[in-house]
Design a protein around this motif. Structure first.
Motif, PDB file in Angstrom:
ATOM      1  N   GLY A  13     -10.928   1.068 -10.818  1.00 58.15           N
ATOM      2  CA  GLY A  13     -11.901   2.012 -10.291  1.00 58.15           C
ATOM      3  C   GLY A  13     -13.302   1.429 -10.184  1.00 58.15           C
ATOM      4  N   LYS A  14     -13.697   0.633 -11.166  1.00 60.73           N
ATOM      5  CA  LYS A  14     -15.024   0.021 -11.125  1.00 60.73           C
ATOM      6  C   LYS A  14     -15.173  -0.900  -9.918  1.00 60.73           C
ATOM      7  N   LEU A  15     -14.107  -1.623  -9.606  1.00 60.62           N
ATOM      8  CA  LEU A  15     -14.151  -2.539  -8.468  1.00 60.62           C
ATOM      9  C   LEU A  15     -14.167  -1.782  -7.144  1.00 60.62           C
ATOM     10  N   VAL A  16     -13.420  -0.679  -7.084  1.00 58.04           N
ATOM     11  CA  VAL A  16     -13.467   0.171  -5.893  1.00 58.04           C
ATOM     12  C   VAL A  16     -14.882   0.704  -5.698  1.00 58.04           C
ATOM     13  N   LEU A  17     -15.477   1.171  -6.781  1.00 63.21           N
ATOM     14  CA  LEU A  17     -16.826   1.739  -6.697  1.00 63.21           C
ATOM     15  C   LEU A  17     -17.829   0.703  -6.206  1.00 63.21           C
ATOM     16  N   GLU A  18     -17.792  -0.496  -6.754  1.00 62.11           N
ATOM     17  CA  GLU A  18     -18.720  -1.544  -6.337  1.00 62.11           C
ATOM     18  C   GLU A  18     -18.557  -1.879  -4.858  1.00 62.11           C
ATOM     19  N   ALA A  19     -17.311  -1.966  -4.414  1.00 58.83           N
ATOM     20  CA  ALA A  19     -17.047  -2.312  -3.012  1.00 58.83           C
ATOM     21  C   ALA A  19     -17.483  -1.196  -2.068  1.00 58.83           C
ATOM     22  N   VAL A  20     -17.264   0.046  -2.469  1.00 54.95           N
ATOM     23  CA  VAL A  20     -17.670   1.180  -1.640  1.00 54.95           C
ATOM     24  C   VAL A  20     -19.188   1.236  -1.509  1.00 54.95           C
ATOM     25  N   LEU A  21     -19.884   1.054  -2.618  1.00 53.84           N
ATOM     26  CA  LEU A  21     -21.344   1.099  -2.589  1.00 53.84           C
ATOM     27  C   LEU A  21     -21.918  -0.063  -1.782  1.00 53.84           C
ATOM     28  N   ARG A 180      -6.876  -6.929  -9.291  1.00 51.96           N
ATOM     29  CA  ARG A 180      -7.459  -5.596  -9.149  1.00 51.96           C
ATOM     30  C   ARG A 180      -8.461  -5.572  -8.001  1.00 51.96           C
ATOM     31  N   LEU A 181      -9.142  -6.669  -7.803  1.00 51.10           N
ATOM     32  CA  LEU A 181     -10.107  -6.759  -6.707  1.00 51.10           C
ATOM     33  C   LEU A 181      -9.411  -6.636  -5.360  1.00 51.10           C
ATOM     34  N   ALA A 182      -8.271  -7.293  -5.206  1.00 51.49           N
ATOM     35  CA  ALA A 182      -7.518  -7.205  -3.958  1.00 51.49           C
ATOM     36  C   ALA A 182      -6.966  -5.800  -3.747  1.00 51.49           C
ATOM     37  N   LEU A 183      -6.489  -5.180  -4.808  1.00 54.91           N
ATOM     38  CA  LEU A 183      -5.995  -3.805  -4.713  1.00 54.91           C
ATOM     39  C   LEU A 183      -7.115  -2.869  -4.278  1.00 54.91           C
ATOM     40  N   ALA A 184      -8.298  -3.063  -4.831  1.00 55.42           N
ATOM     41  CA  ALA A 184      -9.452  -2.250  -4.443  1.00 55.42           C
ATOM     42  C   ALA A 184      -9.766  -2.432  -2.963  1.00 55.42           C
ATOM     43  N   GLN A 185      -9.693  -3.653  -2.472  1.00 56.45           N
ATOM     44  CA  GLN A 185      -9.975  -3.913  -1.068  1.00 56.45           C
ATOM     45  C   GLN A 185      -8.951  -3.237  -0.161  1.00 56.45           C
ATOM     46  N   PHE A 186      -7.685  -3.239  -0.566  1.00 50.36           N
ATOM     47  CA  PHE A 186      -6.666  -2.559   0.238  1.00 50.36           C
ATOM     48  C   PHE A 186      -6.978  -1.075   0.333  1.00 50.36           C
ATOM     49  N   LEU A 187      -7.297  -0.460  -0.786  1.00 53.15           N
ATOM     50  CA  LEU A 187      -7.574   0.976  -0.794  1.00 53.15           C
ATOM     51  C   LEU A 187      -8.728   1.327   0.134  1.00 53.15           C
ATOM     52  N   ILE A 188      -9.783   0.541   0.093  1.00 54.16           N
ATOM     53  CA  ILE A 188     -10.952   0.818   0.930  1.00 54.16           C
ATOM     54  C   ILE A 188     -10.629   0.628   2.408  1.00 54.16           C
ATOM     55  N   THR A 189      -9.883  -0.412   2.710  1.00 55.65           N
ATOM     56  CA  THR A 189      -9.508  -0.664   4.101  1.00 55.65           C
ATOM     57  C   THR A 189      -8.582   0.424   4.629  1.00 55.65           C
ATOM     58  N   ALA A 190      -7.683   0.903   3.773  1.00 49.38           N
ATOM     59  CA  ALA A 190      -6.680   1.882   4.201  1.00 49.38           C
ATOM     60  C   ALA A 190      -7.273   3.251   4.515  1.00 49.38           C
ATOM     61  N   ILE A 191      -8.447   3.546   3.992  1.00 53.78           N
ATOM     62  CA  ILE A 191      -9.049   4.866   4.226  1.00 53.78           C
ATOM     63  C   ILE A 191      -9.111   5.188   5.715  1.00 53.78           C
ATOM     64  N   SER A 192      -9.577   4.232   6.484  1.00 53.72           N
ATOM     65  CA  SER A 192      -9.791   4.466   7.916  1.00 53.72           C
ATOM     66  C   SER A 192      -8.693   3.885   8.792  1.00 53.72           C
ATOM     67  N   ASN A 193      -7.607   3.436   8.174  1.00 51.16           N
ATOM     68  CA  ASN A 193      -6.491   2.867   8.931  1.00 51.16           C
ATOM     69  C   ASN A 193      -5.386   3.913   9.052  1.00 51.16           C
ATOM     70  N   SER A 194      -5.264   4.530  10.206  1.00 51.55           N
ATOM     71  CA  SER A 194      -4.288   5.607  10.389  1.00 51.55           C
ATOM     72  C   SER A 194      -2.853   5.124  10.245  1.00 51.55           C
ATOM     73  N   GLU A 195      -2.625   3.830  10.440  1.00 46.20           N
ATOM     74  CA  GLU A 195      -1.268   3.294  10.329  1.00 46.20           C
ATOM     75  C   GLU A 195      -0.736   3.353   8.903  1.00 46.20           C
ATOM     76  N   THR A 196      -1.614   3.454   7.928  1.00 42.75           N
ATOM     77  CA  THR A 196      -1.172   3.490   6.531  1.00 42.75           C
ATOM     78  C   THR A 196      -0.869   4.899   6.048  1.00 42.75           C
ATOM     79  N   GLN A 197      -1.112   5.885   6.882  1.00 41.04           N
ATOM     80  CA  GLN A 197      -0.936   7.271   6.437  1.00 41.04           C
ATOM     81  C   GLN A 197       0.552   7.623   6.314  1.00 41.04           C
ATOM     82  N   GLY A 198       0.820   8.428   5.289  1.00 41.84           N
ATOM     83  CA  GLY A 198       2.177   8.941   5.096  1.00 41.84           C
ATOM     84  C   GLY A 198       3.166   7.906   4.632  1.00 41.84           C
TER      85      GLY A 198
END
Length: 208
Positions: A13-21, A180-198
């Protein structure tokens, strides 16, 4: 975009937060107690204290937000600790239905994929509570509701590598770990990637 982050004080979560900010995305970080609040000051950051498994609390948080990332997970493999997977997801889905929040991303375990190595099969017996709870979480997400993505990872490490491989409904071949850093990057990228939905995505370290 306005984002909610659950588990903002955890290692991922800390890494996600840093990347988002770093992207100047408005984010509301949720922590269970004030002493676990992120040690960060940023114009795009708001912190709220409460129970991420409480739908009433999450409803108050989700209003006027577009998406939520849950980096929650059991710190121990006990039944109580790992129940946070499905208990938080029940609350997330209920709060999303009330507030109209459209996008949900969660972290999960690659042990849910059917094709497992011998090590994976053994681990299913070692951490059955995590597997069952994460499985219940995915079943809840598959019900009619917000658009969702589940990031299923294997062993997590703290290597400073942000690149990853991601495969729909399977762990990439010859995968055992991901930073964990790579996992955080995937999560952030996937937010706006409609192909990852569902879908559930296996996330692993990039090939060297």
């Amino acid at each position: 975009m306005k984002l909610v982050l659950l588990g903002a004080n955890g290692q991922t979560g800390k890494l996600v937060l840093e990347a988002v900010l770093a992207k100047d995305i408005d984010v509301t970080a949720v922590v269970r107690s004030a002493d676990k609040a992120p040690d960060l000051q940023h114009k795009s950051l708001q912190v709220m204290v409460g129970d991420p498994c409480d739908p009433v609390f999450l409803t108050s948080v989700f209003r006027d937000h577009d998406a939520v990332i849950s980096a929650l997970g059991g710190r121990l493999p006990s039944k109580v600790a790992t129940s946070v997977y499905y208990r938080s997801t029940v609350a997330i889905v209920e709060a999303a239905s009330v507030t109209g929040l459209k996008r949900v991303l969660v972290t999960s375990t690659a042990l849910l994929f059917p094709n497992q190595t011998l090590l994976g099969k053994l681990l299913r017996f070692v951490v059955p509570n995590a597997v069952r709870s994460a499985g219940r979480m995915d079943k809840i997400l598959k019900r009619p509701g917000p658009d969702w993505t589940s990031a299923r990872a294997g062993f997590l490490n703290d290597v400073s590598v942000a690149t990853y491989r991601a495969q729909r409904e399977a762990l990439p071949e010859n995968s055992t770990a991901v930073s964990r850093l790579a996992l955080a990057q995937f999560l952030i990228t996937a937010i706006s990637n409609s192909e990852t939905q569902g879908a559930a995505y296996g996330v692993s370290q990039a090939s060297t």
